[in-house]
Design a protein around this motif. Structure first.
Motif, short mmCIF file in Angstrom:
data_model
loop_
_atom_site.label_atom_id
_atom_site.label_comp_id
_atom_site.label_asym_id
_atom_site.label_seq_id
_atom_site.Cartn_x
_atom_site.Cartn_y
_atom_site.Cartn_z
N LEU A 212 3.65 -2.31 -2.18
CA LEU A 212 3.66 -0.92 -1.76
C LEU A 212 3.07 -0.01 -2.83
CD1 LEU A 212 7.18 -0.62 -0.06
CD2 LEU A 212 4.95 -0.48 1.08
N GLY A 215 -0.64 -0.76 -3.21
CA GLY A 215 -1.38 -0.24 -2.06
C GLY A 215 -1.56 1.27 -2.13
N LEU A 216 -0.50 1.96 -2.56
CA LEU A 216 -0.60 3.42 -2.74
C LEU A 216 -1.62 3.75 -3.82
CD1 LEU A 216 0.44 6.28 -2.10
CD2 LEU A 216 2.21 5.92 -3.84
N ASN A 256 -3.34 -4.88 -0.36
CA ASN A 256 -2.10 -4.13 -0.52
C ASN A 256 -2.19 -2.74 0.10
OD1 ASN A 256 -0.97 -6.31 -1.81
ND2 ASN A 256 -1.35 -5.53 -3.87
N TYR A 259 -1.40 -3.25 3.55
CA TYR A 259 0.03 -3.54 3.61
C TYR A 259 0.84 -2.25 3.64
CZ TYR A 259 4.49 -5.79 2.49
OH TYR A 259 5.78 -6.23 2.53
N THR A 260 0.54 -1.32 2.74
CA THR A 260 1.25 -0.06 2.70
C THR A 260 1.07 0.72 4.00
OG1 THR A 260 0.93 0.01 0.30
CG2 THR A 260 1.57 2.07 1.35
N LEU A 357 6.01 8.11 1.33
CA LEU A 357 6.37 6.70 1.32
C LEU A 357 7.89 6.55 1.19
CD1 LEU A 357 5.46 3.80 1.41
CD2 LEU A 357 4.89 3.92 -1.03
#
Length: 514
Positions: A212, A215-216, A256, A259-260, A357
């Motif tokens: 997470l 990915g961010l 990623n 994924y996020t 998030l």
């Protein structure tokens, strides 16, 4: 003579190295065609993994449907204004430095343009019920039990409203030690530390956390590169080399980011059936409220139609409350680190996206019955704007993919790009920290006609032409060293023999004279 043999061997090695470099890529080093247009750079394939049950292609397809809707949604009055305290002190270290770049500044919203119920003079009369404006009061500077961040308080006199449309997230020139320190602190102090074997032996919850955050980070880097300032022309636009340097040549970062997106999409899907409980009218403008509700209705239809993108029920099972608490505390720290960012605009978007998030994580892991729970307005605004930024990142990836093939139409996709499309284990470690917004154009590759071949990762790959070339060069230098040592020994031997002969001749002359 030995030296002649070694010279011949060295010459043969040089010819071999040149042949390796000129050789066509083998099937193992050439990327498979994964889409209709044959654009393979930055085109991941397969299941995303780590209980993200969808595949990359499905995520891109659903984003193509959602992107225009989300873009319209965040332009509505309710979702484009965000109240934020940009003057809160950094809680972790003393940093009085401020970014002096003009693009670091944030333009605050004039109170006259705000809906009446959001103005300071009217806050005492705001309806906080579920049918009201969607906010609720909370104690200042405290975390709610369910919260993954310190939610911005719209009742507090601290902070100001910002029109997000007038303060777009893009390259600002913010760089240096202060910027680099942000991500270093996030990765080294507030992520779960990886064991010697990377993420392979980490539990699912820790892998999810890493992916997470990574990915961010990749998404923010993509925003910077798609809205990059060309200092020579003064124009804003996509910077391919910047993207390749930060994201494109690192498949785990790209994966990623997807994924996020999948995790936040799942949170919105879980919340969607209950969005009708909120009042999205702003300033008594019923037309604006109906527009917002209409867009949300279309979003709900798409999220309800598609299967779940993430299975949150597989995390924190078997009474792992201690792990959930640690997960929550680490993410809270990350959201507070955003108060240490010296660039005001970077701080704004960092706080907004980490808060968004955090709202997604709250929906997935803290709220047992979402139907009876009311999110604060600031949480809704952060959630949908953070999703919008992830959505635009995925669109940017498609743009950079096309730009790459337009820029290098004759380039074969070799190991570096090949890894971008092959299945990469979800346990791949997160990337090293870089600046939140660094003034670079991907300089490591700037002078190359095909920058992806010059990343450290691709150079050190034994299957890439550059990896083979480097190996051949090392081999040649080794041979050259052996050759020089052999020549030195032979010269020393020749000198010794000549000295002995000279000494013997001198001895013979002495004998004859005697």
């Amino acid at each position: 003579m030995k030296s002649s043999w070694l010279l011949s061997l060295a010459s043969s090695s040089i010819v071999l190295a040149l042949k390796v470099l000129a050789k066509e890529p083998t099937a193992s080093s050439t990327a498979h065609v994964l889409d209709d247009q044959g654009l393979t750079y930055c085109t991941p394939q397969g299941i995303i993994g780590d209980v993200a049950t969808c595949d990359f292609k499905s995520v891109e397809n659903v984003n193509r449907e959602l992107a225009p809707l989300i873009s319209r949604l965040v332009s509505t009055t309710y979702f484009r204004y965000y109240k934020v305290n940009l003057e809160r002190q950094c809680p972790f270290w003393d940093d009085e430095l401020k970014c002096t770049q003009p693009d670091c500044a944030v333009e605050e919203a004039d109170e006259e343009e705000l809906p009446d119920e959001w103005k300071t003079s009217s806050l005492s009369g705001v309806d906080f019920t579920i049918g009201g404006a969607g906010f609720s009061s909370f104690s200042k500077c405290t975390f709610g039990e369910d919260d993954f961040c310190l939610v911005e308080d719209e009742l507090s006199p601290d902070g100001t409203y910002v029109d997000l449309r007038k303060n777009p997230e893009r390259f600002t020139g913010y760089s240096g030690d202060s910027a680099t320190r942000i991500w270093r602190s996030i990765y080294s102090e507030n992520c779960f530390h990886t064991e010697a074997h990377g993420l392979d032996n980490q539990c699912l919850e820790k892998r999810v956390f890493h992916r997470l955050v990574s990915g961010l980070h990749a998404s923010i880097s993509t925003h910077i590169c798609i809205e990059h300032l060309d200092r020579k022309t003064g124009e804003w636009g996509p910077n391919l080399k910047c993207f390749m340097y930060r994201v494109g040549d690192f498949p785990e970062r790209l994966k990623n980011m997807y994924y996020t997106y999948a995790v936040v999409l799942r949170a919105i899907a879980k919340l969607s059936p209950h969005l009708g409980d909120y009042n999205f009218c702003a300033g008594g403008d019923k037309n604006s409220g109906k527009l917002t509700e209409g867009i949300l209705t279309d979003i709900v239809k798409i999220t309800a139609r598609d299967p779940s993108t993430f299975d949150e029920t597989q995390l924190f099972v078997d009474s792992q409350e201690y792990l959930k608490l640690e997960f929550k505390q680490k993410f809270r720290n990350i959201t507070q680190i955003m108060d240490c960012v010296s660039c005001q605009k970077c701080r704004l978007w960092g706080k907004l996206q980490t808060s968004g998030l955090a709202a997604a994580l709250k929906i997935l892991f803290s709220v047992q019955d979402i139907s009876g729970y009311t999110l604060r307005r600031s949480e809704l605004v952060a959630l949908f704007n953070a999703f919008h930024r992830l959505s635009e990142s995925l669109e940017a990836v498609e743009s950079f993919r096309k730009l790459y093939h337009e820029s290098f139409p004759t380039e074969r996709v070799t190991a570096s790009a090949s890894r971008s499309v092959e299945a990469v284990p979800s346990e791949t470690p997160i990337h090293e920290p870089v600046a939140l917004d660094r003034d670079d154009n991907g300089s490591a590759a700037a002078e190359s006609s095909a920058p992806s071949l010059f990343s450290f990762e691709s150079i050190m790959d034994s299957q890439s032409p550059w990896g083979l070339f480097i190996g051949a060069v090392i081999f040649i230098f080794g041979l050259a060293r052996i050759l020089l040592q052999t020549l030195k020994k032979e010269i020393q031997t020749d000198v010794s023999k000549k000295s002995q002969k000279k000494h013997q001749a001198k001895s013979k002359r002495k004998i004859r004279h005697a």
